[in-house]
Design a protein around this motif. Structure first.
Motif, PDB file in Angstrom:
ATOM      1  N   PRO A 142      21.957  91.713  25.390  1.00 32.28           N
ATOM      2  CA  PRO A 142      22.177  91.733  26.836  1.00 32.28           C
ATOM      3  C   PRO A 142      23.219  92.751  27.272  1.00 32.28           C
ATOM      4  CG  PRO A 142      23.252  89.831  25.848  1.00 32.28           C
ATOM      5  CD  PRO A 142      22.441  90.471  24.760  1.00 32.28           C
ATOM      6  N   PHE A 143      23.817  93.460  26.296  1.00 28.62           N
ATOM      7  CA  PHE A 143      24.839  94.448  26.613  1.00 28.62           C
ATOM      8  C   PHE A 143      24.434  95.855  26.178  1.00 28.62           C
ATOM      9  CE2 PHE A 143      26.915  90.331  25.762  1.00 28.62           C
ATOM     10  CZ  PHE A 143      27.299  90.048  27.065  1.00 28.62           C
ATOM     11  N   ALA A 144      23.135  96.051  25.921  1.00 25.42           N
ATOM     12  CA  ALA A 144      22.621  97.396  25.711  1.00 25.42           C
ATOM     13  C   ALA A 144      22.815  98.179  27.015  1.00 25.42           C
ATOM     14  CB  ALA A 144      21.144  97.333  25.326  1.00 25.42           C
ATOM     15  N   SER A 174      13.529  95.962  35.724  1.00 27.12           N
ATOM     16  CA  SER A 174      12.281  95.213  35.887  1.00 27.12           C
ATOM     17  C   SER A 174      12.568  93.716  35.839  1.00 27.12           C
ATOM     18  CB  SER A 174      11.305  95.577  34.769  1.00 27.12           C
ATOM     19  OG  SER A 174      11.777  95.095  33.511  1.00 27.12           O
ATOM     20  N   GLU A 175      11.687  92.941  36.451  1.00 25.01           N
ATOM     21  CA  GLU A 175      11.850  91.481  36.433  1.00 25.01           C
ATOM     22  C   GLU A 175      11.842  90.959  35.006  1.00 25.01           C
ATOM     23  OE1 GLU A 175       9.154  89.358  38.888  1.00 25.01           O
ATOM     24  OE2 GLU A 175       9.528  90.567  40.676  1.00 25.01           O
ATOM     25  N   GLY A 176      10.975  91.542  34.173  1.00 26.85           N
ATOM     26  CA  GLY A 176      10.881  91.079  32.793  1.00 26.85           C
ATOM     27  C   GLY A 176      12.165  91.296  32.026  1.00 26.85           C
ATOM     28  N   LEU A 177      12.787  92.478  32.182  1.00 27.34           N
ATOM     29  CA  LEU A 177      14.032  92.764  31.468  1.00 27.34           C
ATOM     30  C   LEU A 177      15.163  91.870  31.963  1.00 27.34           C
ATOM     31  CD1 LEU A 177      15.703  94.318  29.465  1.00 27.34           C
ATOM     32  CD2 LEU A 177      15.972  96.156  31.147  1.00 27.34           C
ATOM     33  N   VAL A 178      15.281  91.706  33.268  1.00 30.37           N
ATOM     34  CA  VAL A 178      16.322  90.832  33.808  1.00 30.37           C
ATOM     35  C   VAL A 178      16.141  89.413  33.289  1.00 30.37           C
ATOM     36  CG1 VAL A 178      17.241  89.761  35.910  1.00 30.37           C
ATOM     37  CG2 VAL A 178      16.759  92.228  35.858  1.00 30.37           C
ATOM     38  N   SER A 179      14.901  88.943  33.240  1.00 29.45           N
ATOM     39  CA  SER A 179      14.627  87.599  32.745  1.00 29.45           C
ATOM     40  C   SER A 179      15.074  87.449  31.296  1.00 29.45           C
ATOM     41  CB  SER A 179      13.134  87.288  32.872  1.00 29.45           C
ATOM     42  OG  SER A 179      12.833  86.013  32.342  1.00 29.45           O
ATOM     43  N   VAL A 181      17.329  89.290  29.681  1.00 25.07           N
ATOM     44  CA  VAL A 181      18.785  89.416  29.595  1.00 25.07           C
ATOM     45  C   VAL A 181      19.452  88.116  30.018  1.00 25.07           C
ATOM     46  CG1 VAL A 181      20.802  90.571  30.570  1.00 25.07           C
ATOM     47  CG2 VAL A 181      18.825  91.919  29.862  1.00 25.07           C
ATOM     48  N   VAL A 182      19.004  87.559  31.119  1.00 25.84           N
ATOM     49  CA  VAL A 182      19.580  86.298  31.600  1.00 25.84           C
ATOM     50  C   VAL A 182      19.369  85.187  30.575  1.00 25.84           C
ATOM     51  CG1 VAL A 182      19.337  84.466  33.330  1.00 25.84           C
ATOM     52  CG2 VAL A 182      19.452  86.873  34.047  1.00 25.84           C
TER      53      VAL A 182
END
Length: 355
Positions: A142-144, A174-179, A181-182
């Motif tokens: 999540p910190f890349a 993108s929604e997928g990446l945020v999802s 990461v969260v």
């Protein structure tokens, strides 16, 4: 690679303790001591090995949030006996986890064979054993560079609580990446959700430490060089003026920016993030020449332009946000470690997001 369920992990904790204390693996003297039902916290295991009583909390990883949670649980423990030893067990303890345990005064042991246990009449210290639990495949970091935009928004603007949709809009990810990461941040207990399903950094300091653990300064493109000047402050001012006059988008970081924020210690090396490499005539104005030995200037093209989010002017010099400065100091020379400590202390006194 080894895999363990919770039951087998606890069994191995006992075996490791036995081997470390008396040099051989044997049966436990008294296992599963009675636990008071009224306790707020009940450990995973209470065990006596060769006369030493251990209270064990076993976690599946040494990620900062997970270790912090385990430490917090052990600190809640209401001992039955005065000689009980709280012990955190993980598959493999990271350097960041070791530091957390040291600061909290909690003993630890990992299932790879390392340990740091201190108690009356007992000292166990084993380091250098390799991680037996590495797993193939790429984990979500999540910190890349791009992924860290999520942590950046939550830490830079701690007064705001954002839904995943709002984070997607704010970060342009993108929604997928945020999802993903969260999900990774929540798994490490680094963010929380309120009753309206909005995300926030309920422990900003812990999230910042985790970001530091996952941050890799070497991902940026770095060019080292030299500019003549009587001091780092003079060189920093000279470069920032030329960049501004030449319409070069820049932001200072590292030791020079830390000094501008906290006025701590003189410095020689100055560092600047640049949106793009400037024209040669801009660098010729300050006499910049690329060198490795004797470099006093670092020019950095960031892996992700989001480092420019939150840029602030300080005494006429544009600086990246103090959190970005603090992260970057880990890779800097001279008195960077002291400068990082002072910067964090300075901002904590101001009750900012670093507190």
């Amino acid at each position: 690679m080894e895999r363990l369920n919770k039951k087998n992990a606890l069994k191995q904790v006992v075996e490791n303790l036995k081997a470390m204390i008396c040099g051989q693996v044997g049966e436990v003297c008294h296992e599963a001591l009675h636990i008071k039902e009224e306790r707020v916290y009940q450990p995973d295991l209470e065990v006596e090995v060769e006369g030493y009583r251990f209270v064990v909390e076993c976690k599946k990883s040494s990620q900062i949030g997970v270790v912090a949670n385990g430490i917090g649980q052990l600190l809640q423990y209401d001992p039955l006996y005065s000689n009980e030893i709280p012990l955190l067990a993980v598959p493999y303890m990271s350097e960041a986890g070791i530091k957390q345990c040291e600061e909290a005064g909690i003993s630890w042991l990992d299932l790879s064979g390392n340990a740091d246990v201190t108690a009356s009449g007992l000292r166990l210290y084993v380091r250098g054993k390799k991680n037996k639990f590495t797993r193939p495949g790429r984990k979500e970091n999540p910190f890349a560079p791009k992924s860290s935009r999520v942590a950046r928004r939550l830490l830079y603007q701690p007064e705001q609580r954002l839904t995943q949709r709002e984070l997607t809009d704010a970060t342009s990810l993108s929604e997928g990446l945020v999802s993903r990461v969260v999900k990774a941040l929540e798994a490490q207990r680094l963010v929380a959700r309120d009753d309206d399903n909005r995300l926030w950094a309920d422990n900003a300091s812990l999230l910042l430490d985790a970001w530091s653990q996952g941050y890799d300064f070497s991902k940026h493109e770095l060019v080292r060089g030299h500019v003549a000047g009587r001091s780092g402050e003079e060189v920093q001012r000279k470069l920032s003026t030329v960049f501004s006059d030449g319409s070069v988008e820049y932001a200072a970081t590292g030791l020079g920016a830390a000094w501008l924020y906290s006025q701590f210690a003189t410095f020689r090396t100055v560092s600047f993030y640049l949106q793009e490499w400037p024209d040669s005539d801009v660098l010729e104005q300050v006499g910049f020449r690329e060198v490795e030995s004797g470099a006093n200037v670092w020019l950095i093209i960031p892996k992700d332009e989001d480092v420019f989010f939150g840029v602030k002017p300080q005494k006429g010099v544009s600086c990246v946000h103090p959190i970005q400065v603090w992260l970057d100091l880990k890779a800097h020379p001279e008195r960077a470690e002291e400068a990082a400590e002072e910067l964090r202390r300075h901002l904590a006194l101001q009750k900012t997001e670093l507190s």
